[in-house]
Structure formats: structure tokens, C-alpha cells
Design an enzyme around this catalytic site. Sequence first.
Site, mmCIF file in Angstrom:
data_model
loop_
_atom_site.group_PDB
_atom_site.id
_atom_site.type_symbol
_atom_site.label_atom_id
_atom_site.label_comp_id
_atom_site.label_asym_id
_atom_site.label_seq_id
_atom_site.Cartn_x
_atom_site.Cartn_y
_atom_site.Cartn_z
ATOM 1 N N HIS A 85 0.839 -1.205 0.000
ATOM 2 C CA HIS A 85 0.000 0.000 0.000
ATOM 3 C C HIS A 85 0.867 1.246 0.000
ATOM 4 O O HIS A 85 1.931 1.288 0.617
ATOM 5 C CB HIS A 85 -1.015 -0.009 1.143
ATOM 6 C CG HIS A 85 -0.445 0.079 2.522
ATOM 7 N ND1 HIS A 85 -0.254 1.290 3.159
ATOM 8 C CD2 HIS A 85 -0.059 -0.860 3.403
ATOM 9 C CE1 HIS A 85 0.218 1.063 4.368
ATOM 10 N NE2 HIS A 85 0.361 -0.231 4.546
ATOM 11 N N GLU A 115 -5.238 1.377 2.443
ATOM 12 C CA GLU A 115 -5.040 0.186 3.279
ATOM 13 C C GLU A 115 -5.244 0.548 4.740
ATOM 14 O O GLU A 115 -5.831 -0.198 5.507
ATOM 15 C CB GLU A 115 -3.629 -0.380 3.072
ATOM 16 C CG GLU A 115 -3.410 -1.762 3.689
ATOM 17 C CD GLU A 115 -2.895 -1.731 5.124
ATOM 18 O OE1 GLU A 115 -2.817 -2.800 5.738
ATOM 19 O OE2 GLU A 115 -2.580 -0.642 5.651
ATOM 20 N N ASP A 151 4.195 -5.901 3.326
ATOM 21 C CA ASP A 151 3.897 -4.828 4.289
ATOM 22 C C ASP A 151 4.847 -4.972 5.477
ATOM 23 O O ASP A 151 5.618 -5.927 5.553
ATOM 24 C CB ASP A 151 2.427 -4.940 4.735
ATOM 25 C CG ASP A 151 1.842 -3.608 5.180
ATOM 26 O OD1 ASP A 151 2.612 -2.713 5.581
ATOM 27 O OD2 ASP A 151 0.617 -3.470 5.147
ATOM 28 N N HIS A 168 3.895 3.020 13.116
ATOM 29 C CA HIS A 168 2.943 4.134 13.256
ATOM 30 C C HIS A 168 3.470 5.237 14.183
ATOM 31 O O HIS A 168 2.717 6.094 14.617
ATOM 32 C CB HIS A 168 1.549 3.685 13.714
ATOM 33 C CG HIS A 168 0.764 3.037 12.603
ATOM 34 N ND1 HIS A 168 -0.602 2.887 12.636
ATOM 35 C CD2 HIS A 168 1.144 2.527 11.407
ATOM 36 C CE1 HIS A 168 -1.009 2.292 11.521
ATOM 37 N NE2 HIS A 168 0.035 2.046 10.766
#
Lengths: 343, 325
Positions: free
Chosen positions: B60, B191, B214, B300
Site C-alpha cells: 500500500h 489500506e 507490508d 505508526h
Amino acid sequence: MEFIKDALNRLCSMMTVSGYEKKSKNDISDLASPIFDEISEDSFGNITLVKRSCKANAKRLMIDAHFDTVGMMVTDIHEGGFLSVINIGGLDTRILPSAEVSIYGKERIYGIVSSVPPHLKKDKKSSVPKIEELYIDTGYSKEKLEELVRIGDPVVIEGGYTELLNGFVAAKYLDDKACLCGALDAVRRMDKERLNYDIYVTVSAQEETGKCGASLCAYSIKPDFAIITDVNFGAVDKDNEYETVKCGEGAAVDVSALADRKLTRGVIKYLKEKNVSHQRICEPSYTYTNNDLVSVTGLGIKTLLLSVPLRSMHTPVETLCLKDIKSLADIIIELAYTDLEAL
Amino acid sequence: MTELLKKLMLTSGVSGRENKIREVIRSEAEKYADEVITDPMGNLIAHKRGKGKRVMFAAHMDEIGYFVTFIDEKGLIRVGAVGGINTLAASYCDVISENGVYGIALPTEANELPKVESLYIDIGAKSRKQAEARVKVGDYFVHVPRLKRLSGNKYVGRPFDDRIGCLVLLEALKNVKDTDNDLYFVFTVQEEVGLRGAKPAAYRIEPDIAIAVDVTSVGGKPTSPKSKVKLGDGAAIKIKDSSVICSYELVCRMREIAVDSKIKYQDEILLKGGTDTASMQTSKAGCLAGGISIPTAYIHSVNEMIDMSDVKEAIKLACAVAERI
């Protein structure tokens, strides 16, 4: 009833943890091949069993029962022959400490979920352990275990198949093998001449982990109608009267916004007229069964949801009454002979 | 490779606004693919034709971020989350809007773990009027992209999730040897907001085999989730994450290919987080689906960490799978 007993016992002994159903596809074929005209499988692990009617260009009736079960997966191998696991699907962790398990690695090996005796517990309060904190004791050395088991191998809780009084049975994995057994029994007893539809029984995978299998089947089959079958909560006491069905009083027709309203109403009326015993239960919105995704597959599919009452769901002693499986089969047969559009 | 990585990392593309990063990837993919198209949802599909099995790889190109919901009278900007924002890691970090306005993301209560809705962005404006001259409700912000090399093969920065996957796909597209297999390298959108882009892409391609590339969490750091995966231990072959149970025969085949090709790999079970694998596995009548993952610490956050040696193994594995599956 003999067929139901035998088939149910065989189905319950198959290892079909969600995502690993293919390990048992031959056993399903053995059981189903005398009953059906065609058997096929797909990449996801679904098996589709077809029984043709005598009609040319017959419409298609899909009957779905999932055959996957909740279980566990190996995440780590430790010194002393211990394994760590995580759950696959909504496993009830309250039943884990001291449970017997099988690990399906290179070969099947046994283990038990170890538990800390109350004497040694630092925290005296009883609490439900998290699955990540539990260890499976296999008795092997780490080296031997690493030869036999890999991270990612499936683990199942063991359990027996015990006949109780009054036609009740307690066994592991009756969810949803009870309904699959009912569907097989129904097709076995169907009179080909009277069939109004070609019958597609979908033995679907991964209901317990996202309900995707049945909708993939529905996409391929493009049925005119789909009957979804699954277990429902059997009543134990009066507390949950409105959310439960009663064991021994027949299969239930589920009334839900996600099942076709006209079909559901029509079927209830028809069963009453024909004096076919059944119960009813309301599930206003989501049913948390394969119904919810099948009904919105492709351009939309008219679904009916039937359920069999089951007590102690997601444990190795799930309990039901064999009469209710026969009742499910009786209803399915009646509907396969009927023009469902006209109900 | 490093130049390409820099370009991929430093071009922003929050979910739903992937146009800039798509053009960066397109200009690279066009050099090696037979055909490159963009589908209606925005997925970039690079096709290398073959007559054999249809194999779809997906990474993604979108990243997590914020959208502006409200600007108050003091000129402070309220935001909503696009994807899974780690508010602990996000607080007091710099952000940049799609129009290039810098700001700082701040918690409303200094000592509490904020909810995303209680984060606000301070761009230094004195009033609503001044803020509104630079930022409008509906604009997007992302954490400022960055890339730094630490000791050895370790790199930190953002968003490795999942530009590092995009890099693996571009390198695989470039380096894959002649094969019968019909190869699709897909750079998916959205995504981070529900594995959305891969679904219509797989619907169009109808792959026999689908592999998502990923990032995956690593264990062993004080704040890390429980995981056996380690930085530097090689490419990870996905067995399960919270969105999917990978097709087990494909997992076993990928392990065989890795062993045969002498590629360093590790088994991956990701307890928290989903990937495009799930969307591809259940498109149309379904396909065999799995994943190749790049071990990444602090996912993240503004400083995700990877080991470049793992990325090299992942590229080798993607090539070997494309050629031999």
C-alpha cells in the site's frame, strides 16, 4: 437417526480449525460421496457438494453449514517442551487451564494446558488467564519439539463424544458440524424426483474468523436462494429467554433484517401449514452467522437462516439434542421440494 | 536504491490522497512493466505479462494522518484520525498539511494519553481568520516525513509503513527474471482505513496467488508487542495477522522457496494489525493468499525502524516467489 449419530461422530472427530480445514477434506469427501453427484473444493478451503434434481435448467438452492471450528495456533516453542499459542476465532479462555489438546505438526502430538496450582499463585484472586500467558506442556524436549512442530501449526482442544439421556449428545465441535450433519441427512433422504432445485451444500471454511468462506461459495454458485444453517444459543435457565432457543423442541427459523423477509415469513407460514415442528427466534440486526455476508454477495441473495439449539457453545462439551438435527433436516427437505418464490 | 527510498519516503500520501506518491511510483514502474494503469479507486497496477499463474503482489502506498474537522477562535486546529494513530507517539511531533503548512500535534491534557479527537494542531496562527487563510476544514495533515541512517543497516524514519513495501515491489519488478507467471505489482490505496484498495484491484486481476508486502511488528523492545520477529533476522513469511489466516499450503511453499534460494527468513504471526492479504484472499471466489513482511519496530510512530538487510532478503524472496511459485 442412525445416520445422524454416525455422521455426527465422524464429523466431530475431524480436525478443522479455521484456516486448516483442508486437512480434513478427504474425510468430508468419504462421508459425502455416496450422497452427492458432484464434489468440488476451492482455494479457500470450502467444499461444495452438489445433488442434481431431475429438472432441466433447475434453479439453484444453496444450503450452507460451516465446518471450521475455533482453536489455537502455535506461536513459540520454549525450553522444557512448552508451547505458546494464540486463539483462532472466539475461543472461551475460561475453559483452557488443564484442558487436553492435540497439536497437528509433522505428526499429531498430545499436550495439556498447564496451570498454576492455587498454592503457588501470588495473586490469590481467581481470574481468567490471557491466552498469551498460558503454556502447553507436551513432555518433549525443546529439540524434539522443534523437529515435530512449527510456528503456525494448529492446536485443538480435545474432547469426547458422549451420549446423554433423552437423545442428548455432548461433544467437541458440534458448532457447526451439527448443522452440516443435518444438511447431509436431508440430502440423503431427498427424493430426486420431487426436488424443485439443484441442491448445493456448501461446507464452508473460516466462519469463526470472519465469515468469508460461504460468501465466496455464493459468489461462484450464484444461487437463487440460500439457506444458512448454524447453531444458536440453547436455553439453560430463564434468564435469557428472549435470546435463546430450547433444546429438543426442533430447529429454529431466525427472523432477522439480514435474512429475506418475504422468504422467512413464507417459510414460517408454510411449516405451520405442513405441521413441521420448529421454533422461532428474533435477531433484529446482525446474526453473526454466514447469513450476514451471503445475503450481500454479488447482486444480493435471498437468504433464510435456520438454527439448531446448542448449549455450552465453544467448549469441548457443546450439548444438543439429536432430535433437533433431524428437525433441521426435515425442514430442509420440505423446502427443497417447494417453490420458494411462491411462498 | 537509497535514492529511490528517499523519494518514496519523503513524498506524502495520506489515505485517499495518494496522487503525489502514485506519480513517484508510476515514473519508476513504467521503466520495467509492460503496462501501468491506475484504476478508478486510485490503485496503481504494473503488469509484467506471462502465460502462467496469475500472481498479484500488493504494497500500500497510503499512510496514516489527520484531517481537519474544525478550527477554533484561537486558530487551533481540531482533527480526526485517518488510520490508526498512536496518540502517545504523535503528541508534540511536527506535522505538515497537504499544502505545505507546518504545525505541531498537541494533546489537550498535558499528562494524559490523548484520544485522537482531543489532539489539536498548532500552526502558530493568532486567530481563526489567520489559520483559515492557510488551512481549510477537510485538509489533510501527516507527520513530517523523515529518513535517517543509524549504525549498521538500521534506518529510522517514516512512513516505512508501507513505502518500504513499495520499494520491495519496485525492486522485484526491476530484478525479476524471465518467468511464465503473469505478474501484477499493485500499489494500493486506503489500506490504513480498512484494507480497501486491494479489494477492487484483486477483483479486476482475479489472481491465482496473492502476496501482500507490508511491515510487521518486532518483539524484544521494551515497548514492543509480543512477537518472535526480530530486526535483522530476515524477511518474514506471514502465517497470520488479525485480518487473515494465510493459505497454509502457500505458507509452506514460500518457506520451501526461501530455503531453496538460500534466503534468510523468519515465521511471522502478527497479533495486532491487518494487511491487504485479507482483502485479496476473499475477493470474488477467493485465491491463495499470503504475505512477505519487513520487520519494523515502532510502527505508526514518527520513527519507525527497519534493518536494510531484511529489505534485501524481502526483495530476493519476492523475486523468487514471482519466478517459481
